[in-house]
Design a protein around this motif. Structure first.
Motif, PDB file in Angstrom:
ATOM      1  N   ALA A  80     -12.777  -9.402  -6.025  1.00  0.00           N
ATOM      2  CA  ALA A  80     -12.873  -8.697  -7.304  1.00  0.00           C
ATOM      3  C   ALA A  80     -14.162  -9.064  -8.035  1.00  0.00           C
ATOM      4  O   ALA A  80     -14.818  -8.202  -8.636  1.00  0.00           O
ATOM      5  N   ALA A  81     -14.536 -10.330  -7.978  1.00  0.00           N
ATOM      6  CA  ALA A  81     -15.785 -10.762  -8.612  1.00  0.00           C
ATOM      7  C   ALA A  81     -16.985 -10.102  -7.939  1.00  0.00           C
ATOM      8  O   ALA A  81     -17.931  -9.662  -8.610  1.00  0.00           O
ATOM      9  N   SER A  82     -16.954 -10.019  -6.617  1.00  0.00           N
ATOM     10  CA  SER A  82     -18.051  -9.382  -5.881  1.00  0.00           C
ATOM     11  C   SER A  82     -18.158  -7.905  -6.243  1.00  0.00           C
ATOM     12  O   SER A  82     -19.257  -7.377  -6.473  1.00  0.00           O
ATOM     13  N   ARG A  83     -17.023  -7.239  -6.294  1.00  0.00           N
ATOM     14  CA  ARG A  83     -17.017  -5.816  -6.658  1.00  0.00           C
ATOM     15  C   ARG A  83     -17.544  -5.631  -8.083  1.00  0.00           C
ATOM     16  O   ARG A  83     -18.321  -4.708  -8.350  1.00  0.00           O
ATOM     17  N   ALA A  84     -17.140  -6.512  -8.979  1.00  0.00           N
ATOM     18  CA  ALA A  84     -17.596  -6.421 -10.368  1.00  0.00           C
ATOM     19  C   ALA A  84     -19.115  -6.556 -10.444  1.00  0.00           C
ATOM     20  O   ALA A  84     -19.789  -5.793 -11.144  1.00  0.00           O
ATOM     21  N   CYS A  85     -19.658  -7.527  -9.715  1.00  0.00           N
ATOM     22  CA  CYS A  85     -21.110  -7.741  -9.728  1.00  0.00           C
ATOM     23  C   CYS A  85     -21.855  -6.529  -9.178  1.00  0.00           C
ATOM     24  O   CYS A  85     -22.878  -6.103  -9.734  1.00  0.00           O
ATOM     25  N   MET A  86     -21.354  -5.960  -8.099  1.00  0.00           N
ATOM     26  CA  MET A  86     -22.036  -4.823  -7.484  1.00  0.00           C
ATOM     27  C   MET A  86     -21.918  -3.566  -8.338  1.00  0.00           C
ATOM     28  O   MET A  86     -22.851  -2.756  -8.394  1.00  0.00           O
ATOM     29  N   LYS A  87     -20.798  -3.404  -9.026  1.00  0.00           N
ATOM     30  CA  LYS A  87     -20.643  -2.243  -9.905  1.00  0.00           C
ATOM     31  C   LYS A  87     -21.576  -2.325 -11.109  1.00  0.00           C
ATOM     32  O   LYS A  87     -21.927  -1.305 -11.703  1.00  0.00           O
ATOM     33  N   LYS A  88     -21.983  -3.531 -11.450  1.00  0.00           N
ATOM     34  CA  LYS A  88     -22.883  -3.729 -12.591  1.00  0.00           C
ATOM     35  C   LYS A  88     -24.355  -3.572 -12.208  1.00  0.00           C
ATOM     36  O   LYS A  88     -25.236  -3.769 -13.044  1.00  0.00           O
ATOM     37  N   ASP A 113     -20.278   2.256 -15.580  1.00  0.00           N
ATOM     38  CA  ASP A 113     -20.246   0.979 -14.860  1.00  0.00           C
ATOM     39  C   ASP A 113     -21.309   0.013 -15.360  1.00  0.00           C
ATOM     40  O   ASP A 113     -21.109  -1.205 -15.358  1.00  0.00           O
ATOM     41  N   LEU A 114     -22.446   0.533 -15.768  1.00  0.00           N
ATOM     42  CA  LEU A 114     -23.530  -0.327 -16.223  1.00  0.00           C
ATOM     43  C   LEU A 114     -23.333  -0.783 -17.664  1.00  0.00           C
ATOM     44  O   LEU A 114     -23.982  -1.733 -18.110  1.00  0.00           O
ATOM     45  N   LYS A 115     -22.443  -0.112 -18.372  1.00  0.00           N
ATOM     46  CA  LYS A 115     -22.182  -0.465 -19.767  1.00  0.00           C
ATOM     47  C   LYS A 115     -21.047  -1.473 -19.908  1.00  0.00           C
ATOM     48  O   LYS A 115     -20.996  -2.229 -20.879  1.00  0.00           O
ATOM     49  N   LEU A 116     -20.124  -1.469 -18.951  1.00  0.00           N
ATOM     50  CA  LEU A 116     -18.992  -2.390 -19.031  1.00  0.00           C
ATOM     51  C   LEU A 116     -19.462  -3.832 -18.869  1.00  0.00           C
ATOM     52  O   LEU A 116     -20.408  -4.116 -18.134  1.00  0.00           O
ATOM     53  N   SER A 117     -18.782  -4.739 -19.539  1.00  0.00           N
ATOM     54  CA  SER A 117     -19.097  -6.161 -19.383  1.00  0.00           C
ATOM     55  C   SER A 117     -18.603  -6.645 -18.029  1.00  0.00           C
ATOM     56  O   SER A 117     -17.786  -5.990 -17.367  1.00  0.00           O
ATOM     57  N   MET A 118     -19.071  -7.805 -17.601  1.00  0.00           N
ATOM     58  CA  MET A 118     -18.611  -8.370 -16.337  1.00  0.00           C
ATOM     59  C   MET A 118     -17.112  -8.650 -16.393  1.00  0.00           C
ATOM     60  O   MET A 118     -16.395  -8.455 -15.400  1.00  0.00           O
ATOM     61  N   ARG A 119     -16.645  -9.083 -17.530  1.00  0.00           N
ATOM     62  CA  ARG A 119     -15.208  -9.339 -17.699  1.00  0.00           C
ATOM     63  C   ARG A 119     -14.413  -8.057 -17.484  1.00  0.00           C
ATOM     64  O   ARG A 119     -13.400  -8.049 -16.771  1.00  0.00           O
TER      65      ARG A 119
END
Length: 264
Positions: A61-69, A88-94
């Motif tokens: 999930a962390a990897s997916r979050a980083c790549m989506k950002k 996706d670029l506007k959402l926070s990492m959290r």
């Protein structure tokens, strides 16, 4: 096994033991300080999970979050190049992490079998591991490299918190040194495939491949026939992406034939 609400509360809570490596090393390269601090904190909390399966889900999930950002999900450039109004670029990492957990939890199911995943040199695996071996290695091409580490080094590093990784500190992206593989060079790839097919010669071999790769289709069939009696080849046209720059529109280098070799 899923990540529960209780697990999520633990994962996003403030950790007094959180390291600062991501913030100190990558702040403002790919993510801002808040997002980098979140990742440091998340790493510390992942280590407290009571199940290796939950750890794997959280890291995925962390990897997916980083790549989506990241635009195109890559870490080959820094700053805000390619950023636009995508959500996706506007959402926070959290927020990205919580969204990814929901998606991955929803993908978990039981097939009623005992399953295992390995992160090892393929040649260290026993030759009789499976009846069918599906092969999809990095493929060297005249048009691009197959260096996945260069593209995704940040998530590779995060999943091991850069343990055993050599960070190339003089590069703008602070990438890690790529892992050597014989499949990544024109000179070594044919012998690597020959060795791989020989290693699993007792299994049915299913090889995913592309027409812009080296060795070519005919050479791959020849290599497979050294170990197997029958080789079938299935073909399908595929376009990797549609360029939106003037010089990319209609560029047929993006269109290839995808091959599936089945050797028995």
């Amino acid at each position: 096994m899923l990540l529960t609400e209780s697990d999520l509360e633990k994962l996003i809570s403030k950790s007094v033991n959180a390291p600062t490596f991501v913030r100190d090393t990558y702040r403002d390269l790919f993510f801002n300080e808040v997002d980098c601090t979140f990742l440091d904190n998340l790493w510390a909390n992942i280590q407290t999970l009571d199940s290796p399966l939950k750890v794997s889900l959280a890291l995925a999930a962390a990897s997916r979050a980083c790549m989506k950002k990241r635009p195109r999900g890559m870490f080959t450039f820094t700053g805000h190049k390619g950023w636009d109004e995508r959500k996706d670029l506007k959402l926070s990492m959290r927020e990205q992490f919580l969204t990814a957990v929901t998606a991955l939890n929803g993908a978990v199911f039981s097939n009623g079998q005992q399953n295992a995943a390995f992160n090892l040199d393929v040649f260290s695996l026993p030759p009789d591991l499976a009846d069918v071996v599906y092969i999809d290695t990095p493929y060297i091409s005249p048009f691009s490299d197959c260096d996945y580490t260069r593209r995704y080094h940040f998530v590779e590093g995060f999943c091991r918190y850069w343990d055993g990784c050599e960070i190339m500190s003089k590069t703008s992206t602070k990438k890690i040194r790529s892992f050597d593989t014989a499949f990544s060079t024109k000179a070594r790839a044919p012998a690597a495939f020959q060795r791989l097919f020989k290693h699993f010669k007792g299994s049915t071999l299913v090889v995913s491949y592309s027409s812009n790769s080296i060795p070519n289709k005919e050479e791959m069939v020849k290599l497979l026939k050294q170990e197997k009696k029958s080789v079938e080849v299935f073909e399908s046209t595929h376009r990797y992406h549609h360029g939106n720059h003037a010089h990319k529109v209609g560029n047929n280098k993006n269109e290839v034939l995808e091959y599936l070799f089945i050797a028995q």
